[in-house]
Each structure stands twice: as C-alpha cells, then as structure tokens.
Design a protein around this motif. Structure first.
Motif, PDB file in Angstrom:
ATOM      1  N   HIS A   1      -7.540 -11.799   2.627  1.00 37.35           N
ATOM      2  CA  HIS A   1      -6.302 -12.244   1.991  1.00 37.35           C
ATOM      3  C   HIS A   1      -5.418 -11.020   1.780  1.00 37.35           C
ATOM      4  CE1 HIS A   1      -4.714 -15.694  -0.624  1.00 37.35           C
ATOM      5  NE2 HIS A   1      -3.719 -14.932  -0.266  1.00 37.35           N
ATOM      6  N   ALA A   2      -4.575 -10.720   2.753  1.00 37.57           N
ATOM      7  CA  ALA A   2      -3.857  -9.441   2.745  1.00 37.57           C
ATOM      8  C   ALA A   2      -2.606  -9.469   1.871  1.00 37.57           C
ATOM      9  CB  ALA A   2      -3.499  -9.031   4.169  1.00 37.57           C
ATOM     10  N   LEU A   3      -1.969 -10.636   1.743  1.00 31.28           N
ATOM     11  CA  LEU A   3      -0.797 -10.737   0.863  1.00 31.28           C
ATOM     12  C   LEU A   3      -0.990 -11.923  -0.070  1.00 31.28           C
ATOM     13  CD1 LEU A   3       2.265 -10.133   3.200  1.00 31.28           C
ATOM     14  CD2 LEU A   3       1.158  -8.513   1.675  1.00 31.28           C
TER      15      LEU A   3
ATOM     16  N   LEU B   1      -4.989 -11.726  20.934  1.00 25.75           N
ATOM     17  CA  LEU B   1      -5.993 -10.953  21.664  1.00 25.75           C
ATOM     18  C   LEU B   1      -7.323 -10.954  20.934  1.00 25.75           C
ATOM     19  CD1 LEU B   1      -3.703  -7.998  22.646  1.00 25.75           C
ATOM     20  CD2 LEU B   1      -4.805  -9.534  24.224  1.00 25.75           C
ATOM     21  N   ARG B   2      -7.247 -11.196  19.639  1.00 20.86           N
ATOM     22  CA  ARG B   2      -8.468 -11.168  18.845  1.00 20.86           C
ATOM     23  C   ARG B   2      -9.365 -12.361  19.120  1.00 20.86           C
ATOM     24  NH1 ARG B   2      -7.680  -7.028  15.324  1.00 20.86           N
ATOM     25  NH2 ARG B   2      -5.549  -6.458  15.589  1.00 20.86           N
ATOM     26  N   ASP B   3      -8.853 -13.350  19.864  1.00 18.08           N
ATOM     27  CA  ASP B   3      -9.658 -14.538  20.128  1.00 18.08           C
ATOM     28  C   ASP B   3     -10.782 -14.279  21.124  1.00 18.08           C
ATOM     29  OD1 ASP B   3      -8.205 -15.945  18.398  1.00 18.08           O
ATOM     30  OD2 ASP B   3      -6.914 -16.900  19.863  1.00 18.08           O
TER      31      ASP B   3
ATOM     32  N   GLY C   1       1.645   1.957  -2.186  1.00 21.86           N
ATOM     33  CA  GLY C   1       0.360   1.312  -2.425  1.00 21.86           C
ATOM     34  C   GLY C   1      -0.742   2.119  -1.788  1.00 21.86           C
ATOM     35  N   HIS C   2      -1.932   1.920  -2.316  1.00 22.89           N
ATOM     36  CA  HIS C   2      -3.107   2.585  -1.783  1.00 22.89           C
ATOM     37  C   HIS C   2      -3.352   2.078  -0.365  1.00 22.89           C
ATOM     38  CE1 HIS C   2      -7.377   3.779  -1.692  1.00 22.89           C
ATOM     39  NE2 HIS C   2      -6.941   4.731  -2.466  1.00 22.89           N
ATOM     40  N   THR C   3      -4.106   2.807   0.467  1.00 21.76           N
ATOM     41  CA  THR C   3      -4.456   2.339   1.807  1.00 21.76           C
ATOM     42  C   THR C   3      -5.147   0.973   1.720  1.00 21.76           C
ATOM     43  OG1 THR C   3      -4.791   4.623   2.426  1.00 21.76           O
ATOM     44  CG2 THR C   3      -5.660   2.975   3.913  1.00 21.76           C
ATOM     45  N   GLY C   4      -4.684   0.030   2.511  1.00 19.33           N
ATOM     46  CA  GLY C   4      -5.292  -1.302   2.516  1.00 19.33           C
ATOM     47  C   GLY C   4      -4.693  -2.239   1.483  1.00 19.33           C
ATOM     48  N   SER C   5      -3.622  -1.830   0.817  1.00 24.25           N
ATOM     49  CA  SER C   5      -3.041  -2.692  -0.209  1.00 24.25           C
ATOM     50  C   SER C   5      -2.110  -3.752   0.383  1.00 24.25           C
ATOM     51  CB  SER C   5      -2.287  -1.848  -1.240  1.00 24.25           C
ATOM     52  OG  SER C   5      -1.294  -1.092  -0.597  1.00 24.25           O
ATOM     53  N   GLY C   6      -1.851  -3.652   1.699  1.00 24.98           N
ATOM     54  CA  GLY C   6      -1.056  -4.692   2.346  1.00 24.98           C
ATOM     55  C   GLY C   6       0.374  -4.291   2.671  1.00 24.98           C
ATOM     56  N   LYS C   7       0.673  -2.997   2.605  1.00 25.49           N
ATOM     57  CA  LYS C   7       2.043  -2.555   2.873  1.00 25.49           C
ATOM     58  C   LYS C   7       2.457  -2.869   4.316  1.00 25.49           C
ATOM     59  CE  LYS C   7       1.009   1.787   2.086  1.00 25.49           C
ATOM     60  NZ  LYS C   7      -0.416   1.797   1.807  1.00 25.49           N
ATOM     61  N   SER C   8       1.611  -2.481   5.245  1.00 31.03           N
ATOM     62  CA  SER C   8       1.970  -2.698   6.653  1.00 31.03           C
ATOM     63  C   SER C   8       2.059  -4.176   6.973  1.00 31.03           C
ATOM     64  CB  SER C   8       0.942  -2.040   7.572  1.00 31.03           C
ATOM     65  OG  SER C   8       0.880  -0.667   7.334  1.00 31.03           O
ATOM     66  N   THR C   9       1.179  -4.961   6.375  1.00 29.78           N
ATOM     67  CA  THR C   9       1.233  -6.411   6.586  1.00 29.78           C
ATOM     68  C   THR C   9       2.553  -6.954   6.063  1.00 29.78           C
ATOM     69  OG1 THR C   9      -1.145  -6.422   6.219  1.00 29.78           O
ATOM     70  CG2 THR C   9      -0.043  -8.544   6.220  1.00 29.78           C
ATOM     71  N   LEU C  10       2.959  -6.489   4.895  1.00 29.15           N
ATOM     72  CA  LEU C  10       4.203  -6.969   4.298  1.00 29.15           C
ATOM     73  C   LEU C  10       5.403  -6.640   5.179  1.00 29.15           C
ATOM     74  CD1 LEU C  10       5.729  -8.247   1.953  1.00 29.15           C
ATOM     75  CD2 LEU C  10       5.751  -6.038   0.827  1.00 29.15           C
TER      76      LEU C  10
ATOM     77  N   ILE D   1      -3.085 -14.413   5.351  1.00 28.58           N
ATOM     78  CA  ILE D   1      -4.529 -14.258   5.489  1.00 28.58           C
ATOM     79  C   ILE D   1      -4.844 -13.898   6.933  1.00 28.58           C
ATOM     80  CG2 ILE D   1      -6.759 -15.428   5.306  1.00 28.58           C
ATOM     81  CD1 ILE D   1      -5.392 -17.277   3.219  1.00 28.58           C
ATOM     82  N   TYR D   2      -5.546 -12.763   7.135  1.00 26.16           N
ATOM     83  CA  TYR D   2      -5.990 -12.383   8.484  1.00 26.16           C
ATOM     84  C   TYR D   2      -7.253 -13.153   8.818  1.00 26.16           C
ATOM     85  CZ  TYR D   2      -2.932  -8.280   8.927  1.00 26.16           C
ATOM     86  OH  TYR D   2      -1.871  -7.455   9.050  1.00 26.16           O
ATOM     87  N   GLY D   3      -7.363 -13.579  10.064  1.00 28.81           N
ATOM     88  CA  GLY D   3      -8.576 -14.256  10.523  1.00 28.81           C
ATOM     89  C   GLY D   3      -8.895 -15.466   9.679  1.00 28.81           C
TER      90      GLY D   3
HETATM   91  N1  ADP Z   1      -5.106  -6.907  12.307  1.00 29.88           N
HETATM   92  C1  ADP Z   1      -5.874  -7.104  11.221  1.00 29.88           C
HETATM   93  N2  ADP Z   1      -6.928  -7.946  11.242  1.00 29.88           N
HETATM   94  C2  ADP Z   1      -7.681  -8.150  10.153  1.00 29.88           C
HETATM   95  N3  ADP Z   1      -7.476  -7.555   8.976  1.00 29.88           N
HETATM   96  C3  ADP Z   1      -6.445  -6.695   8.875  1.00 29.88           C
HETATM   97  C4  ADP Z   1      -5.595  -6.426   9.998  1.00 29.88           C
HETATM   98  N4  ADP Z   1      -4.643  -5.533   9.600  1.00 29.88           N
HETATM   99  C5  ADP Z   1      -4.902  -5.263   8.311  1.00 29.88           C
HETATM  100  N5  ADP Z   1      -5.973  -5.945   7.857  1.00 29.88           N
HETATM  101  C6  ADP Z   1      -6.520  -5.935   6.495  1.00 29.88           C
HETATM  102  O1  ADP Z   1      -5.498  -6.342   5.608  1.00 29.88           O
HETATM  103  C7  ADP Z   1      -5.473  -5.520   4.447  1.00 29.88           C
HETATM  104  C8  ADP Z   1      -4.119  -4.862   4.288  1.00 29.88           C
HETATM  105  O2  ADP Z   1      -3.915  -3.970   5.351  1.00 29.88           O
HETATM  106  P1  ADP Z   1      -2.566  -3.165   5.597  1.00 29.88           P
HETATM  107  O3  ADP Z   1      -1.429  -4.097   5.464  1.00 29.88           O
HETATM  108  O4  ADP Z   1      -2.700  -2.435   6.887  1.00 29.88           O
HETATM  109  O5  ADP Z   1      -2.569  -2.137   4.384  1.00 29.88           O
HETATM  110  P2  ADP Z   1      -1.776  -0.758   4.188  1.00 29.88           P
HETATM  111  O6  ADP Z   1      -0.721  -0.679   5.221  1.00 29.88           O
HETATM  112  O7  ADP Z   1      -1.263  -0.844   2.796  1.00 29.88           O
HETATM  113  O8  ADP Z   1      -2.783   0.334   4.322  1.00 29.88           O
HETATM  114  C9  ADP Z   1      -6.620  -4.533   4.593  1.00 29.88           C
HETATM  115  O9  ADP Z   1      -7.709  -5.023   3.871  1.00 29.88           O
HETATM  116  C10 ADP Z   1      -6.904  -4.544   6.073  1.00 29.88           C
HETATM  117  O10 ADP Z   1      -8.263  -4.292   6.315  1.00 29.88           O
END
Ligand code: ADP
Ligand code: MG
Lengths: 266, 283
Positions: free
Chosen positions: B21-23, A2-4, B40-49, B11-13
C-alpha cells in the motif's frame, strides 16, 4: 505490465516443496516432462494432473500466480493447436470448404495442448519454488560428470545464475526508462510497425547502456574479490540430501512406474 | 493551472500476496507558482506520488484533477498533461539516448508535434536555462560529467515548457558543489519563469533554503503540509520518522533551552546569525 511475466520468477513461501534439494526438484521436473511423453491416454493424463495438483497444493503457490505466467505462451499454444487440428491427415470429422478437421487431428491437437500446458506449469512450479541461486547450484552439481568432457560446468552455471538474476533487474529498468520517455511525450503504442520500431530506440539505447554498465560493475566487483572460476572453489552451503528428498525420490519413482504401467497395460 | 489530488490511494501488485500500500488517502492541492518540497524517508512513497501527477500511474482509488478535469477520464488528453506537468525522474541521465546533447533535448518538444524551428528554439532556451555552455551542445551526452548529464536531462523536460516541474531527488549522487548548483538553478527557474516546482528529497537541509511549502510523507501518508518553519517545529516527530530538521533548528532550540530568548523559527544559517545578533543586542 512487464511484471506479469512469472516465468523464471521465485515465489517466497514456507513449504515442503520449497525446502526440497534443488537436485531433487530438477530431476523431478525432467522426470515429469518425460512422463508426459510416456503416457498417451486420458487415464495417464489424469494421473499426471493429479500429481501436478498435489505438488502445487504442497508448494503453497497460489494457482492464479502460476496461471498468470501462462499468458505469455498462449500464442505458442494457439499455433500448435491450429496446425495439428487442420494439417493432420486422417478420417474426416468436420469439413468446411477446403479445411477439414480429422479425428486424428483433433486428438493430437488436444494431446499437444495438454502436454504443453502441463510442461509449462511443471517447470514454472520448479522455478517458483527454487531461488535462482539454488537452481544453478543444483544444475552445477548434476552436470558435474560432464567435466570429463572438458565442459566448463561451473562457468556455465555461473553465467546462468547471473542471467537469471538480471532478468527482474532489467525488467524494472525497462519499466523505469519507458516511464521516463513517456513523461517526455514518447508514444510506444500507436502508429504503424515502422513507427513503432522507431519509437523503441529511446528505450533500447538507454537499456543497453545500463546493461553494459551493470555488467561492467559486476565484473569489476568479482575481480576485486579475486573470483577466478570454478577451480578449487568450495561452497559455503554445500548441497546435502535430507530425508524429505529421499521421500520425494520415492514418490517420483512410484509416479513414473505408474505412468509406465498405464502405458503398458492400456 | 492547479492540480488537485482527491483521496488518492495506490497499491502495488494489488491482487498478489506481495501487495504494497504505497499511497494512503492523499489529499493535496498544487496551486500555480509555488515552490514545494516533498520530503520523506526512502520508501515513503514520494516517487509513487509524483508519478501520479502526470498520469503515469493510475490511482487504485481516488481521483486527480488538472484544471478541473479528471485526468483519467477517457477523453482527457494525457499527452497534453505530460507537457504541462514535467516530471524529471531520479537519475534522469539514464534516459539519454541521442547522438548529441541538442537532439536529446529536442526529443520532448518534437513529441509535442511542434515545428522544427520551434523545437530547436525551445531546446536552445532550455539548455541555457539549466546553465549548460554552448560548447557541449553537439557532444555526445555520454561524454559529459554526471552533473552536466543531469542538466541535459532536466533541460529535456524543461523544453516542453511545463507549468509544473517535478524533480525526483535531482541531487542524488551529486557532490555538494554539483548539488548546490542544480538547486540554485532550479530556484532561479522558479523565480524567473513563475512555474510551480515540486522538489522531491529525503534531506530537509537541501530544501529548507528554497521552498515555501513542505509536504512530509511517511509510510504512504501525508504527515505535515505546511510552511517550513511550522514543519520544523515538529523536529522531534520528524526524527521519529527518520528525517531531521535543518541543523540550524537544533542550534536555535539548544540556545533557547540554555536561556537565550531566540526565535526558533529561523530556517537558514543567515537568518540564524541575524537572530542571534539581534538577541545579543549587537545589531
Ligand atoms: N514498481 C514497484 N513494485 C512494487 N512495489 C513498489 C514499486 N515501486 C515502489 N514500490 C514500493 O512502494 C513503496 C514506496 O516506494 P517509493 O514511492 O519508491 O518511495 P520513495 O520514492 O519515497 O523512496 C515502497 O515500499 C516500495 O518498496
Ligand atoms: Mg524515490
């Protein structure tokens, strides 16, 4: 996925085009669109292409970023081309069975495709280089004369800016809910049309609820700050024309004159 | 069934200027029946992982193995993986959509293609496991309180009977009582059903009491991966990355600095009390 969708998105960069007054950019976009309908030959479109290319170069927005947004209109483009190609009467060029491609058809098809592509790229350049806030500010200012006809210009502009602001938020939300339902075994891709439509329910219901919740919160926050519409409202950053805007208008004038000139001469 | 992450990068985007570079080179082994805290702190990549663990995101490079099979192989059954690795998103109550609580919890098992009877049995069990009373089963999920909604959402994932349950900040936005209830409930699940639980949080305090292993994330990398008491020894480094050890650690460290020979490795208030009493010779 969707981001495209880049249409209506802002691309952060430090360029002259970004710094232009939104009014100048709006007027320029409209003028550019008009120019596409003024010119009607290859030379004219070359001029338009050069103008567009220079603006894109100046804006520092990567070209592939703009092209990515074009993917969404490929379908529309295809329909236009096909209809014009096959349904325009005239001198036959190729004829297979009942389908004939005419010379005129080919000409209009190419013309329409070029116009449409330029039109979309032109307006994308505007939205990519102007923040939604600036854009609606510019619109509000440009439409101010309409107030005499009792058109609530400020309210319309406000509605537009809120709508624009919420597009990325809702896209992100859609992405999140979709993932959450996929994690619960939902399948958005396979199956026939009815099954696919049905599979959207777990996505759409939470999405609508979230949209309403956000709208409600926003309305409440605006109330709490005593928002009451455009009456007597002043701006923190009123729009002011600078020198580069003057130059922009000048360049634009020259471009339009050139387009009209080409049309008249050829 | 163990889950193995091998040199995972994300890597996002990727192809734009806005790439994140999220992970960064993540290597982890998630064995059976472990209670893990992912901090991890907010933005450390937990949700991405955690979105990698059930195949929602595909690593930009690196691989993930479930039971020895690469989960991104074309012939790997992703749907099966998603039933085995249950992922509860942050604010999971936002995904509820059915007319009543019970039908919503049935959504997951129904998608697995189970019979109606089995589906309902699992939904009932799951709702019982999260401690929701029968009287709410046929109410609209939207009429429940925040904490109750969250339980329903967790039950929705539990009903798929996962081997690994991943919860992304399950206590976000809850009051202290709601938070403790949910965490206690999750600990009970782990103990009674023997499933692996990965609890994502940005608060050490929350997880110290429960988990046996802590993975600390910082800027997309794993900073520490060890038992809680080992991780808390680095309380100074943890502060540098915007985290903190539990309060007890600080108290014990301060006591030690003032000359009381306590063991600073205790992690809960009860242990700290016993330790102080022991040193003082009361017990
Ligand atoms: N959908 C997305 N598109 C681009 N960047 C993202 C997206 N989701 C997260 N990020 C970026 O990836 C990094 C890690 O995010 P996230 O995994 O959500 O961290 P946490 O859950 O630890 O707070 C952050 O810098 C965030 O801005
Ligand atoms: Mg998160």
């Amino acid at each position: 996925m969707l981001r495209d969708i880049t249409l209506g998105q802002y691309y952060q960069a430090d360029s002259v085009i970004h710094k232009l007054d939104p009014r100048a950019k709006l007027v320029a976009t409209i003028a550019f669109i008009i120019s596409l309908f003024i010119v009607n030959n290859a030379l004219g479109y070359c001029v338009a292409a050069i103008f567009l290319a220079v603006v894109i170069k100046l804006s520092k927005v990567p070209f592939r970023f703009i092209v990515k947004g074009m993917k969404t209109i490929v379908f529309l483009l295809l329909i236009t081309v096909v209809f014009n190609l096959f349904l325009t009467p005239g001198e036959a060029l190729v004829s297979v069975w009942k389908i004939t491609i005419t010379k005129e058809g080919l000409r209009t098809a190419v013309l329409m495709a070029v116009r449409l592509i330029f039109l979309i790229i032109g307006s994308s350049v505007m939205t990519l280089t102007t923040t939604p806030n600036n854009l609606t500010d510019g619109m509000e200012r440009l439409m101010r004369p309409l107030k005499i006809f009792k058109i609530p210009v400020h309210e319309v502009a406000m509605m537009m800016s809120i709508a624009l602001r919420f597009i990325p938020v809702l896209l992100e939300e859609t992405d999140k809910i979709m993932k959450a339902q996929i994690a619960r075994g939902a399948d958005f891709e396979s199956g026939n049309l009815i099954k696919k439509a049905k599979s959207l329910v777990p996505l759409l219901v939470p999405l609508f609820i979230s949209a309403f919740r956000r709208a409600n919160d926003l309305a409440m926050a605006m109330e709490a700050r005593c928002y009451r519409g455009g009456e007597h409202r002043t701006k923190m950053k009123p729009l002011k024309y600078k020198r580069c805007d003057g130059i922009a208008y000048l360049v634009l004038g020259c471009y339009l004159a050139l387009c009209i000139g080409i049309r008249v001469v050829t | 069934m163990p889950l193995i992450l091998d040199h995972v990068n994300y890597i996002y985007g990727g192809d734009t200027e806005l790439a994140v570079h999220a992970l960064n080179d993540i290597n982890l082994v998630i064995p059976d029946n472990q209670f893990i805290g992912l901090i991890g702190h907010t933005g450390s990549g937990k949700s991405t992982l955690v979105q990698h663990l059930n195949g929602l995101l595909k690593p930009t490079s690196g691989a993930i193995y479930f039971n020895g099979e690469d989960i991104h192989d074309s012939d790997f059954d992703k749907k099966k993986l998603r039933s085995k690795v249950g992922l509860v998103f942050q604010y999971p109550e936002h995904q509820l959509f059915e007319i009543d609580v019970f039908s919503d919890v049935c959504f997951g098992p129904k998608n697995l293609g189970l019979s109606k009877k089995e589906t309902e049995l699992r939904a009932y069990e799951a709702l019982k496991q999260v401690g929701l009373e029968d009287e709410f089963f046929y109410q609209s999920p939207f009429d429940l309180s925040g904490g109750q909604k969250r339980r329903v959402a967790i039950a929705g994932v539990l009903a798929m009977k996962p081997d690994i349950l991943v919860l992304d900040e399950p206590t976000a936005g809850l009051d202290p009582k709601g938070r403790d209830e949910i965490l206690d409930q999750i600990a009970k699940l782990h103990n009674e059903m023997g499933i692996t639980v990965i609890l994502v949080s940005h608060s050490m305090e929350d997880v110290a009491k429960y988990v046996e292993r802590i993975i600390v994330m910082n800027k997309g990398s794993v900073l520490y991966d060890n038992a809680p008491k080992e991780v808390f020894k680095h309380y100074k480094e943890l502060e540098a990355v915007g985290l903190a050890a539990p309060q007890v650690t600080y108290i014990m460290q301060a006591l030690k600095e003032r000359g009381l020979p306590v063991n600073t490795e205790v992690t809960t208030i009860l242990e700290a009390r016993d330790e102080i009493l022991r040193v003082k010779g009361v017990k």
